[in-house]
Design a protein around this motif. Structure first.
Motif, PDB file in Angstrom:
ATOM      1  N   LYS A 179      -7.070   7.271  -3.479  1.00 52.85           N
ATOM      2  CA  LYS A 179      -6.536   6.229  -4.350  1.00 52.85           C
ATOM      3  C   LYS A 179      -5.011   6.300  -4.408  1.00 52.85           C
ATOM      4  O   LYS A 179      -4.420   7.363  -4.209  1.00 52.85           O
ATOM      5  CB  LYS A 179      -7.114   6.382  -5.755  1.00 52.85           C
ATOM      6  N   LEU A 180      -4.415   5.156  -4.711  1.00 51.57           N
ATOM      7  CA  LEU A 180      -2.962   5.053  -4.814  1.00 51.57           C
ATOM      8  C   LEU A 180      -2.582   4.544  -6.202  1.00 51.57           C
ATOM      9  O   LEU A 180      -3.121   3.542  -6.678  1.00 51.57           O
ATOM     10  CB  LEU A 180      -2.413   4.086  -3.766  1.00 51.57           C
ATOM     11  N   VAL A 181      -1.627   5.240  -6.830  1.00 52.36           N
ATOM     12  CA  VAL A 181      -0.998   4.778  -8.061  1.00 52.36           C
ATOM     13  C   VAL A 181       0.477   4.597  -7.742  1.00 52.36           C
ATOM     14  O   VAL A 181       1.177   5.568  -7.446  1.00 52.36           O
ATOM     15  CB  VAL A 181      -1.171   5.788  -9.214  1.00 52.36           C
ATOM     16  N   LEU A 182       0.949   3.362  -7.773  1.00 50.33           N
ATOM     17  CA  LEU A 182       2.316   3.068  -7.367  1.00 50.33           C
ATOM     18  C   LEU A 182       3.103   2.532  -8.554  1.00 50.33           C
ATOM     19  O   LEU A 182       2.672   1.597  -9.232  1.00 50.33           O
ATOM     20  CB  LEU A 182       2.333   2.047  -6.226  1.00 50.33           C
ATOM     21  N   VAL A 183       4.267   3.129  -8.781  1.00 45.65           N
ATOM     22  CA  VAL A 183       5.148   2.756  -9.886  1.00 45.65           C
ATOM     23  C   VAL A 183       6.373   2.057  -9.317  1.00 45.65           C
ATOM     24  O   VAL A 183       7.140   2.668  -8.557  1.00 45.65           O
ATOM     25  CB  VAL A 183       5.579   3.997 -10.694  1.00 45.65           C
ATOM     26  N   SER A 184       6.557   0.773  -9.644  1.00 37.98           N
ATOM     27  CA  SER A 184       7.700  -0.007  -9.143  1.00 37.98           C
ATOM     28  C   SER A 184       7.959   0.278  -7.670  1.00 37.98           C
ATOM     29  O   SER A 184       9.062   0.666  -7.273  1.00 37.98           O
ATOM     30  CB  SER A 184       8.957   0.312  -9.961  1.00 37.98           C
ATOM     31  N   PRO A 185       6.961   0.080  -6.814  1.00 38.97           N
ATOM     32  CA  PRO A 185       7.096   0.555  -5.431  1.00 38.97           C
ATOM     33  C   PRO A 185       7.941  -0.353  -4.555  1.00 38.97           C
ATOM     34  O   PRO A 185       8.005  -1.575  -4.741  1.00 38.97           O
ATOM     35  CB  PRO A 185       5.641   0.544  -4.941  1.00 38.97           C
ATOM     36  N   CYS A 186       8.573   0.248  -3.581  1.00 35.68           N
ATOM     37  CA  CYS A 186       9.085  -0.493  -2.440  1.00 35.68           C
ATOM     38  C   CYS A 186       7.897  -0.817  -1.533  1.00 35.68           C
ATOM     39  O   CYS A 186       6.812  -0.270  -1.686  1.00 35.68           O
ATOM     40  CB  CYS A 186      10.117   0.332  -1.684  1.00 35.68           C
ATOM     41  N   ARG A 246      13.278  -2.851   4.941  1.00 39.39           N
ATOM     42  CA  ARG A 246      12.982  -3.139   6.350  1.00 39.39           C
ATOM     43  C   ARG A 246      11.488  -3.215   6.629  1.00 39.39           C
ATOM     44  O   ARG A 246      11.046  -3.970   7.497  1.00 39.39           O
ATOM     45  CB  ARG A 246      13.608  -2.073   7.246  1.00 39.39           C
ATOM     46  N   ALA A 247      10.680  -2.408   5.934  1.00 36.80           N
ATOM     47  CA  ALA A 247       9.239  -2.366   6.201  1.00 36.80           C
ATOM     48  C   ALA A 247       8.475  -2.719   4.926  1.00 36.80           C
ATOM     49  O   ALA A 247       8.847  -2.299   3.832  1.00 36.80           O
ATOM     50  CB  ALA A 247       8.837  -0.973   6.692  1.00 36.80           C
ATOM     51  N   LEU A 248       7.412  -3.495   5.094  1.00 37.35           N
ATOM     52  CA  LEU A 248       6.623  -3.960   3.946  1.00 37.35           C
ATOM     53  C   LEU A 248       5.150  -3.602   4.151  1.00 37.35           C
ATOM     54  O   LEU A 248       4.286  -4.475   4.273  1.00 37.35           O
ATOM     55  CB  LEU A 248       6.789  -5.473   3.752  1.00 37.35           C
ATOM     56  N   PRO A 249       4.826  -2.314   4.169  1.00 38.18           N
ATOM     57  CA  PRO A 249       3.436  -1.920   4.434  1.00 38.18           C
ATOM     58  C   PRO A 249       2.473  -2.343   3.336  1.00 38.18           C
ATOM     59  O   PRO A 249       1.265  -2.461   3.581  1.00 38.18           O
ATOM     60  CB  PRO A 249       3.524  -0.392   4.528  1.00 38.18           C
ATOM     61  N   GLY A 250       2.983  -2.567   2.131  1.00 35.13           N
ATOM     62  CA  GLY A 250       2.102  -2.942   1.032  1.00 35.13           C
ATOM     63  C   GLY A 250       1.365  -4.245   1.253  1.00 35.13           C
ATOM     64  O   GLY A 250       0.262  -4.439   0.728  1.00 35.13           O
ATOM     65  N   LEU A 251       1.951  -5.140   2.037  1.00 32.58           N
ATOM     66  CA  LEU A 251       1.334  -6.449   2.241  1.00 32.58           C
ATOM     67  C   LEU A 251       0.065  -6.359   3.084  1.00 32.58           C
ATOM     68  O   LEU A 251      -0.756  -7.281   3.073  1.00 32.58           O
ATOM     69  CB  LEU A 251       2.339  -7.398   2.908  1.00 32.58           C
ATOM     70  N   ALA A 252      -0.099  -5.265   3.821  1.00 34.01           N
ATOM     71  CA  ALA A 252      -1.276  -5.099   4.677  1.00 34.01           C
ATOM     72  C   ALA A 252      -2.216  -4.009   4.165  1.00 34.01           C
ATOM     73  O   ALA A 252      -3.136  -3.599   4.877  1.00 34.01           O
ATOM     74  CB  ALA A 252      -0.838  -4.768   6.100  1.00 34.01           C
ATOM     75  N   LEU A 253      -1.994  -3.549   2.933  1.00 35.55           N
ATOM     76  CA  LEU A 253      -2.810  -2.453   2.404  1.00 35.55           C
ATOM     77  C   LEU A 253      -4.258  -2.886   2.202  1.00 35.55           C
ATOM     78  O   LEU A 253      -4.538  -3.958   1.639  1.00 35.55           O
ATOM     79  CB  LEU A 253      -2.223  -1.982   1.070  1.00 35.55           C
ATOM     80  N   ASP A 254      -5.175  -2.047   2.623  1.00 34.67           N
ATOM     81  CA  ASP A 254      -6.609  -2.281   2.434  1.00 34.67           C
ATOM     82  C   ASP A 254      -7.038  -1.600   1.130  1.00 34.67           C
ATOM     83  O   ASP A 254      -7.282  -0.396   1.104  1.00 34.67           O
ATOM     84  CB  ASP A 254      -7.392  -1.717   3.619  1.00 34.67           C
ATOM     85  N   VAL A 255      -7.108  -2.391   0.048  1.00 33.30           N
ATOM     86  CA  VAL A 255      -7.406  -1.793  -1.252  1.00 33.30           C
ATOM     87  C   VAL A 255      -8.886  -1.460  -1.411  1.00 33.30           C
ATOM     88  O   VAL A 255      -9.265  -0.784  -2.381  1.00 33.30           O
ATOM     89  CB  VAL A 255      -6.937  -2.706  -2.405  1.00 33.30           C
ATOM     90  N   LYS A 256      -9.723  -1.902  -0.481  1.00 34.79           N
ATOM     91  CA  LYS A 256     -11.122  -1.466  -0.520  1.00 34.79           C
ATOM     92  C   LYS A 256     -11.222  -0.017  -0.059  1.00 34.79           C
ATOM     93  O   LYS A 256     -12.033   0.752  -0.579  1.00 34.79           O
ATOM     94  CB  LYS A 256     -11.974  -2.370   0.362  1.00 34.79           C
TER      95      LYS A 256
END
Length: 371
Positions: free
Chosen positions: A224-231, A303-313
């Protein structure tokens, strides 16, 4: 025996030995609820509110504004009206501040450890027991950024907090590859060196992008991921903060930059500014931060936006963000994948895990435990 509950100076982080009482936020006679802000205390790291760990009626305020007292010193007393003044007086007279290191909590608390990863000496702390949670700080930060969270998380989990390369007390050196993918790979090798094959991750700002990149590059290593104000979820970033932090060479220059992190800039203490200056004046730090900036935030954008492709399942995501974030826009929270649990905090800036620790910690624990 009459039930009397002490209010004591908290211990925020391994290095805290004492705190200064700035103000009481409640009056004698107030009915205190768990989590209610009751005092404002300043440490050598930061000023913050003390939330009540216990409920009850506030009968005495023993610490006065301006008092500097050791950790666990008696600040006040909770007791019901049925408890006599004489009983409270006797309790106060008998109270003794525990010696440093007394008690199970101190014996099991975090201590600095070091491991070499790719020739870089990394500081980390490990505490608690249970399923492992890795804490990753942001640009210019260190593991002390988690000082209001680590004890609560460690009550149910093994918590590992590291200083990224060229941060905190780790070596002032970056990996050969220090773009987002390179930093994620470095964190993965850190986990391998410390014996962890799979961890949940709580990460802040730049650390959030590193965590998401790691989840994508080595999916079996991350739960699991808990992200606080993430880039990593949008291009915009306040380069005034990034460049200001790198370039500031005096208290006058650095204090307003650090103030961008918090909802209340007055919470930035002189000691916090001085500590940041000491870190920045280490040989090689400014050059390393500039190199990291250029790799992460070239042309003034992420420069990189990995969050947009994150698989939250595969990697369930809890997103925490302050509505008044002045470093990474809270609007990026709208770009998260469907299925994300998002919590936005009022009157909170880039570090809601510090601004609202009493609210954040239970939310994080519930998420990690599947609630």
């Amino acid at each position: 025996m009459a039930e009397i509950t002490p209010i004591v100076m908290p211990k925020w982080g391994l290095s805290m030995k004492e705190g200064k009482v700035n103000a009481w936020l409640v009056e004698v006679g107030t009915r205190i609820e768990v989590g209610m802000p009751i005092l404002d205390v300043e440490t050598d790291k930061i000023a913050n509110e003390v939330e009540a760990p216990d409920a009850g009626l506030l009968r005495r305020q023993l610490a006065a504004e301006g008092d500097v007292l050791p950790v666990k010193a008696l600040l006040g007393v909770l007791a019901e009206e049925s408890v006599s003044d004489a009983e409270i007086d006797a309790f106060i007279a008998a109270y003794q501040v525990p010696d440093e290191g007394d008690g199970e909590e101190d014996e099991t608390g975090p201590s600095d450890q070091h491991v070499e990863v790719d020739g870089i000496r990394v500081r980390y702390q490990q505490t608690g027991s249970g399923s492992p949670v890795l804490l990753i700080h942001g640009f210019g930060g260190d593991l002390n950024n988690w000082l209001f969270n680590i004890d609560e998380l460690a009550s149910r989990h093994t918590v590992i907090a590291l200083d990224l390369p060229a941060h905190g007390a780790s070596d002032v050196r970056l990996p050969a590859s220090h773009d987002l993918a390179g930093m994620a790979a470095f964190v993965h090798r850190f986990l391998q060196e410390t014996g962890y094959t799979r961890v949940d991750i709580m990460a802040h700002s730049m650390g959030g992008a590193i965590a998401v990149q790691l989840a994508q590059d080595v999916p079996d290593a991350v739960g699991k991921l808990v992200l606080v104000s993430p880039c990593g979820f949008g291009e915009a970033i306040n380069m005034g903060y990034v460049d200001g932090f790198i370039d500031a060479e005096s208290r006058r220059d650095l204090k307003p930059v650090l103030g961008l992190l918090l909802a209340d800039p007055s919470a930035v203490t002189r000691a916090m500014v001085d500590e940041s200056l000491r870190y920045k004046r280490l040989d090689g730090v400014q050059d390393a931060l500039r190199a990291l900036r250029d790799a992460m935030f070239a042309d003034g954008r992420q420069r990189a936006l990995p969050g947009l492709a994150l698989d939250v399942k595969r990697h369930p995501l809890l997103l925490l963000w302050g509505r008044d974030d002045q470093v990474v826009p809270v609007a990026h929270a709208e770009a998260v994948p469907d299925g994300t649990k998002t919590v936005l905090y009022e009157a909170s800036g880039h570090m809601c895990h510090m601004d609202h620790a009493a609210e954040v910690n239970p939310v994080v624990l519930a998420f990690l435990e599947g609630s």
